[in-house]
Enzyme design. Structure first.
Site, PDB file in Angstrom:
ATOM      1  N   HIS A 180      42.567  31.937  32.191  1.00 22.46           N
ATOM      2  CA  HIS A 180      43.988  31.945  31.819  1.00 22.46           C
ATOM      3  C   HIS A 180      44.851  31.663  33.037  1.00 22.46           C
ATOM      4  O   HIS A 180      44.505  32.047  34.164  1.00 22.46           O
ATOM      5  CB  HIS A 180      44.384  33.264  31.144  1.00 22.46           C
ATOM      6  CG  HIS A 180      44.221  34.500  31.990  1.00 22.46           C
ATOM      7  ND1 HIS A 180      45.198  34.955  32.844  1.00 22.46           N
ATOM      8  CD2 HIS A 180      43.205  35.389  32.090  1.00 22.46           C
ATOM      9  CE1 HIS A 180      44.795  36.072  33.429  1.00 22.46           C
ATOM     10  NE2 HIS A 180      43.582  36.356  32.995  1.00 22.46           N
TER      11      HIS A 180
ATOM     12  N   ASP B 148      48.274  32.418  32.953  1.00 25.49           N
ATOM     13  CA  ASP B 148      49.404  33.342  32.985  1.00 25.49           C
ATOM     14  C   ASP B 148      49.049  34.575  33.815  1.00 25.49           C
ATOM     15  O   ASP B 148      47.876  34.886  34.043  1.00 25.49           O
ATOM     16  CB  ASP B 148      49.839  33.747  31.576  1.00 25.49           C
ATOM     17  CG  ASP B 148      48.734  34.438  30.784  1.00 25.49           C
ATOM     18  OD1 ASP B 148      47.556  34.099  30.979  1.00 25.49           O
ATOM     19  OD2 ASP B 148      49.052  35.314  29.955  1.00 25.49           O
TER      20      ASP B 148
ATOM     21  N   ASP C  27      43.396  37.808  39.447  1.00 28.38           N
ATOM     22  CA  ASP C  27      43.419  37.794  37.980  1.00 28.38           C
ATOM     23  C   ASP C  27      44.427  36.768  37.468  1.00 28.38           C
ATOM     24  O   ASP C  27      45.546  37.107  37.167  1.00 28.38           O
ATOM     25  CB  ASP C  27      43.768  39.195  37.479  1.00 28.38           C
ATOM     26  CG  ASP C  27      43.634  39.344  35.981  1.00 28.38           C
ATOM     27  OD1 ASP C  27      43.016  38.475  35.336  1.00 28.38           O
ATOM     28  OD2 ASP C  27      44.158  40.338  35.449  1.00 28.38           O
TER      29      ASP C  27
ATOM     30  N   GLU D 254      47.100  35.181  27.730  1.00 25.90           N
ATOM     31  CA  GLU D 254      46.042  36.197  27.789  1.00 25.90           C
ATOM     32  C   GLU D 254      46.608  37.554  28.166  1.00 25.90           C
ATOM     33  O   GLU D 254      46.194  38.576  27.630  1.00 25.90           O
ATOM     34  CB  GLU D 254      44.970  35.778  28.801  1.00 25.90           C
ATOM     35  CG  GLU D 254      43.666  36.582  28.689  1.00 25.90           C
ATOM     36  CD  GLU D 254      43.648  37.871  29.478  1.00 25.90           C
ATOM     37  OE1 GLU D 254      42.727  38.685  29.269  1.00 25.90           O
ATOM     38  OE2 GLU D 254      44.549  38.089  30.328  1.00 25.90           O
ATOM     39  N   GLU D 255      47.566  37.560  29.080  1.00 24.82           N
ATOM     40  CA  GLU D 255      48.094  38.823  29.588  1.00 24.82           C
ATOM     41  C   GLU D 255      49.138  39.445  28.666  1.00 24.82           C
ATOM     42  O   GLU D 255      49.480  40.617  28.842  1.00 24.82           O
ATOM     43  CB  GLU D 255      48.718  38.614  30.981  1.00 24.82           C
ATOM     44  CG  GLU D 255      47.733  38.184  32.058  1.00 24.82           C
ATOM     45  CD  GLU D 255      46.794  39.300  32.489  1.00 24.82           C
ATOM     46  OE1 GLU D 255      46.772  40.353  31.821  1.00 24.82           O
ATOM     47  OE2 GLU D 255      46.083  39.105  33.494  1.00 24.82           O
TER      48      GLU D 255
ATOM     49  N   GLU E 161      37.071  36.361  34.434  1.00 27.28           N
ATOM     50  CA  GLU E 161      37.770  37.619  34.694  1.00 27.28           C
ATOM     51  C   GLU E 161      37.181  38.297  35.935  1.00 27.28           C
ATOM     52  O   GLU E 161      35.973  38.223  36.178  1.00 27.28           O
ATOM     53  CB  GLU E 161      37.641  38.562  33.491  1.00 27.28           C
ATOM     54  CG  GLU E 161      38.432  38.147  32.268  1.00 27.28           C
ATOM     55  CD  GLU E 161      39.930  38.277  32.459  1.00 27.28           C
ATOM     56  OE1 GLU E 161      40.361  38.887  33.463  1.00 27.28           O
ATOM     57  OE2 GLU E 161      40.678  37.755  31.611  1.00 27.28           O
TER      58      GLU E 161
ATOM     59  N   HIS F 133      46.680  43.493  38.755  1.00 29.84           N
ATOM     60  CA  HIS F 133      47.891  44.039  38.133  1.00 29.84           C
ATOM     61  C   HIS F 133      48.652  44.972  39.084  1.00 29.84           C
ATOM     62  O   HIS F 133      49.586  45.644  38.661  1.00 29.84           O
ATOM     63  CB  HIS F 133      47.572  44.774  36.823  1.00 29.84           C
ATOM     64  CG  HIS F 133      47.088  43.886  35.726  1.00 29.84           C
ATOM     65  ND1 HIS F 133      47.237  44.205  34.385  1.00 29.84           N
ATOM     66  CD2 HIS F 133      46.461  42.690  35.736  1.00 29.84           C
ATOM     67  CE1 HIS F 133      46.706  43.255  33.637  1.00 29.84           C
ATOM     68  NE2 HIS F 133      46.229  42.319  34.449  1.00 29.84           N
TER      69      HIS F 133
END
Length: 376
Positions: free
Chosen positions: A66, A68, A99, A133-134, A162, A348
């Site tokens: 992903h 995003d 990520d 995705e997020e 991931e 994150h």
């Protein structure tokens, strides 16, 4: 600066806060087309998705990622700007470094190198990217999988980038994920004065036995490498804030992380039956995030175990822990799915980062996986 490091920095500099893509996929498609890939942009709703393929026929190996990222939070909390990639003491900092823009860049470099070395390889090598995705994960891989199902597109193997490693690159191989089901329960009562409980119906008191039964229940004993199914209450709210008012309503939010012993409809039916047995006046709203998936012993898992063992210097731990990933939408197409990526310690978080040495090693890791699967 190496190819993978340069591309990762370029992607980090694009502020692709979910569901925005900020031009990441266009830049990647330009590179993959130059390498001989056929690229299809699938814009679904407000979401960008990219499907790039090289070769034809089976087996079909998909590299899934992903573009995003989650919001960075306050700028002042970061040592350097989140979308201004910076290298300090051998570590690359920036939102998405781990990520998962580092993995995406490594996918691309590995794919370019592989098709240059094996232009007539067996089967199909594909790259699938989404910018959803997020966030809600509605118009991303979930919708793409529906398109694939309508087309009859098959997938044999899927490697998701991931960040799966825990302490060193390659120390963990993700071979499945638990399913996720959330519920919002509203229990209705009758508001009143605490001095006159006979004139009211306290929804907290009414719901407490049912909630206690839900929390105490042992749903299963786990499955293969899955921990047991878990139900967690995440939010409870009732009342006006005054201590002399019996509330008229109670709201409870909860989530289940469940093994392949269960599916969402069965869990919903079990919980509904329990609430009915307690004779509650209630409303219940469900949100299904995804069913569990599990990749048993087979070619993908055995090859990944060998390759990661070579890179990490020891066999990887094989795990089904963690949250959810987009592999949950690919697995129902009949694909074997694994997750392999960098260390996840900072994902994150403020000052998200990846070790430059790990990033430099990732393309070789992915390329070796591709070669073992499509060349032998």
């Amino acid at each position: 600066m190496s190819d993978v490091l340069e591309l990762t920095c370029d992607l980090i500099a694009r502020a692709s806060i979910t569901p925005a893509d900020a031009g990441c996929q266009a830049a990647i498609a330009q590179r993959l087309r130059a390498a001989g890939f056929s690229c299809e942009h699938l814009r679904l709703g407000e979401v960008e998705n990219l499907w790039a393929t090289h070769g034809s026929g089976a087996p079909v190996l998909v590299l899934l990622g992903h573009t995003d990222v989650v919001p960075p939070g306050p700028r002042e909390a970061w040592t350097s700007a989140p979308f201004d990639p910076q290298i300090r003491d051998g570590v690359l900092y920036g939102r998405g470094a781990a990520d998962m823009k580092g993995s995406v860049a490594a996918f691309v470099v590995a794919a370019e190198q592989f098709v240059a070395a094996h232009p007539s390889h067996t089967g199909t090598l594909a790259v699938l990217l989404t910018s959803d995705e997020e966030g809600d994960a509605i118009d991303g891989v979930r919708r793409v999988a529906e398109v694939f199902r309508e087309r009859g597109q098959t997938i044999d193997w899927c490697i998701t980038g991931e960040p799966s490693s825990t302490e060193r690159l390659g120390d963990l191989l993700r071979v499945g994920r638990r399913g996720s089901l959330s519920g919002t329960l509203t229990v209705k009562g009758v508001q009143g004065h605490v001095a006159y409980p006979h004139k009211a119906r306290n929804p907290i008191h009414l719901a407490a036995p049912a909630l206690a039964e839900l929390v105490a229940r042992q749903w299963d004993d786990g499955f293969e490498s899955f921990p047991p199914t878990s139900l967690q209450l995440s939010n409870i709210h009732a009342g006006t804030g005054a201590n002399n008012v019996i509330p008229g309503e109670l709201q409870v939010a909860f989530n289940l992380r469940y093994t392949p012993h269960w599916d969402a409809p069965r869990l919903e039916a079990e919980i509904t039956a329990l609430l009915d047995r307690h004779a509650l006046d209630y409303a219940l709203r469900w949100h299904r995030s995804g069913e569990p998936f599990y990749t048993p012993e087979g070619r993908l898992r055995s090859v990944a175990r060998e390759v990661l063992g070579e890179f990490a210097g020891a066999p990887p731990e094989e795990s089904t822990g963690g949250g959810t990933s987009d592999a949950r939408f690919i697995a129902p197409l009949g694909a074997q799915c694994i997750e392999v990526g960098p260390v996840n310690a900072s994902i994150h978080q403020v000052d998200e980062h990846v070790r430059v040495a790990d990033l430099q090693a990732l393309p070789a890791l992915y390329r070796k996986l591709i070669e073992r699967l499509l060349v032998g």
